[in-house]
Design an enzyme around this catalytic site. Structure first.
Site, short mmCIF file in Angstrom:
data_model
loop_
_atom_site.label_atom_id
_atom_site.label_comp_id
_atom_site.label_asym_id
_atom_site.label_seq_id
_atom_site.Cartn_x
_atom_site.Cartn_y
_atom_site.Cartn_z
N LYS A 1 -15.07 -1.07 5.41
CA LYS A 1 -14.24 -1.09 6.63
C LYS A 1 -14.89 -1.94 7.72
CE LYS A 1 -10.76 1.60 5.41
NZ LYS A 1 -9.50 0.97 4.96
N GLY B 1 0.78 -1.24 0.00
CA GLY B 1 0.00 0.00 0.00
C GLY B 1 0.80 1.28 0.00
N VAL C 1 -4.14 -6.21 -5.89
CA VAL C 1 -4.73 -7.19 -4.95
C VAL C 1 -6.05 -7.78 -5.43
CG1 VAL C 1 -3.58 -6.20 -2.92
CG2 VAL C 1 -5.88 -5.40 -3.54
N ALA D 1 -5.41 8.56 -0.91
CA ALA D 1 -6.70 7.90 -0.76
C ALA D 1 -7.72 8.86 -0.15
CB ALA D 1 -6.56 6.65 0.10
N THR E 1 -3.87 12.15 2.61
CA THR E 1 -3.10 11.24 1.75
C THR E 1 -3.82 11.16 0.40
OG1 THR E 1 -4.39 9.32 2.41
CG2 THR E 1 -2.40 9.77 3.71
N TYR F 1 -18.48 8.97 3.43
CA TYR F 1 -17.64 7.76 3.51
C TYR F 1 -18.38 6.57 2.89
CZ TYR F 1 -13.56 5.28 5.27
OH TYR F 1 -12.39 4.55 5.36
#
Ligand code: NAD
Length: 263
Positions: free
Chosen positions: A162, A13, A65, A195, A193, A155
């Site tokens: 998550k 990552g 991935v 992301a 960041t 989100y």
């Protein structure tokens, strides 16, 4: 201190120097670990290789991935390179940007599938391949966010992913505990960041949390890395299946006090 002397860690990552995964890789290296890096798409190679050089990492592999073939190839190379692994870090997440604005009820079937595959299933996919490389035990770590348990604006499907990731952490911890492999997650507060930039209104979220968190500030990548260090070193030897918060205390609040004081 040399908390990870002689340990071998594989970190997934790293996109750039702002990635949480990079802060963890640096901290592990500083504490004596041999670190390997994996990145998701070919365009990242030019950023990741110079970073790898900074910590003397010679194992640098692209691995999407979502691809079982790439995962198998990466772990076959890791087995050749490292022989065994002590630490696996999963710091990978993605949802199509249109799913991270607007309303959750508009989540598409494909957006849901992609978010859950890349952000949750991939931890299981990595864990099952890392397990044979940890015959004497080890530690696996993933990154999560509070949006798994409480609703956070925009989100959306990433919160659902998550939640699946956190449940996967517990199931993996129960499965792998008898093999002395510990599995934990860090729930980080918002950090700027790559992301995070994909989440609509992220800058406002940073301001909101920084003004109201008990520590009255945001956290940074290095603080996540310090927690990763204790969890993945002998300091965390009794801890598995946990979600550890590095969020300046924000998650303990039932009703955040606004910046202008209530009397
Ligand atoms: P980042 O963009 O630096 O890292 C995300 C990584 O996921 C990137 O390296 C990207 O290439 C990788 N990735 C995406 N799709 C992939 C795929 N198909 N195959 C392989 N790799 C893929 O951002 P970050 O903030 O360091 O995110 C790392 C983790 O921390 C994520 O799980 C994120 O959800 C989590 N997290 C971030 C914050 C935050 O505010 N930044 C807060 C809590 C948790």
């Amino acid at each position: 201190m040399n908390l990870l002397a002689g340990k071998k860690a594989l970190v997934f990552g790293v996109a750039n120097k702002y990635s949480i995964a990079w802060a963890i890789a640096e901290a592990f290296h500083q504490q004596g670990a041999e670190v390997g890096l994996s990145y998701g798409i070919p365009q990242l190679e030019k950023r990741v290789r110079p970073l790898a050089a900074e910590i003397g990492a010679t194992f640098v592999e692209k691995c999407d991935v979502t691809s079982d073939d790439e995962l198998d190839a990466t772990f076959a190379k890791a087995a050749d390179h490292f022989g065994r692994l002590d630490i696996l870090v999963h710091s990978v997440a993605y949802a199509p940007s249109e799913e991270l604005e607007g309303r959750f009820y508009d989540t598409s079937r494909e957006g849901f599938r992609i978010a859950l595959d890349i952000s949750a299933y991939s931890f299981v996919a990595l864990a099952r391949r890392a397990r044979p490389l940890m015959p004497d035990g080890g530690c696996m770590l993933t990154m999560t966010y509070y949006g798994a348990e409480k609703v956070v604006p925009h989100y959306n499907v990433m919160g659902v992913a998550k939640a699946a990731l956190e449940a996967s952490t517990r199931y993996l911890a129960a499965d792998l505990g008898p093999e002395n492999i510990r599995v934990n997650a860090i729930s980080a507060g918002p950090i700027k960041t790559l992301a995070a930039a994909g989440i609509a209104g992220f800058r406002k979220m940073l301001g909101y949390v920084g003004e109201r968190a008990p520590l009255r500030r945001n956290i940074d990548q290095e603080e996540v890395a310090k927690t990763a260090l204790w969890l993945c070193s002998d300091l965390g030897s009794g801890v598995t299946g946990e979600i550890v918060y590095v969020d300046a205390g924000y998650h303990i609040l039932g009703m955040p006090e606004p910046p202008e004081k209530w009397e």
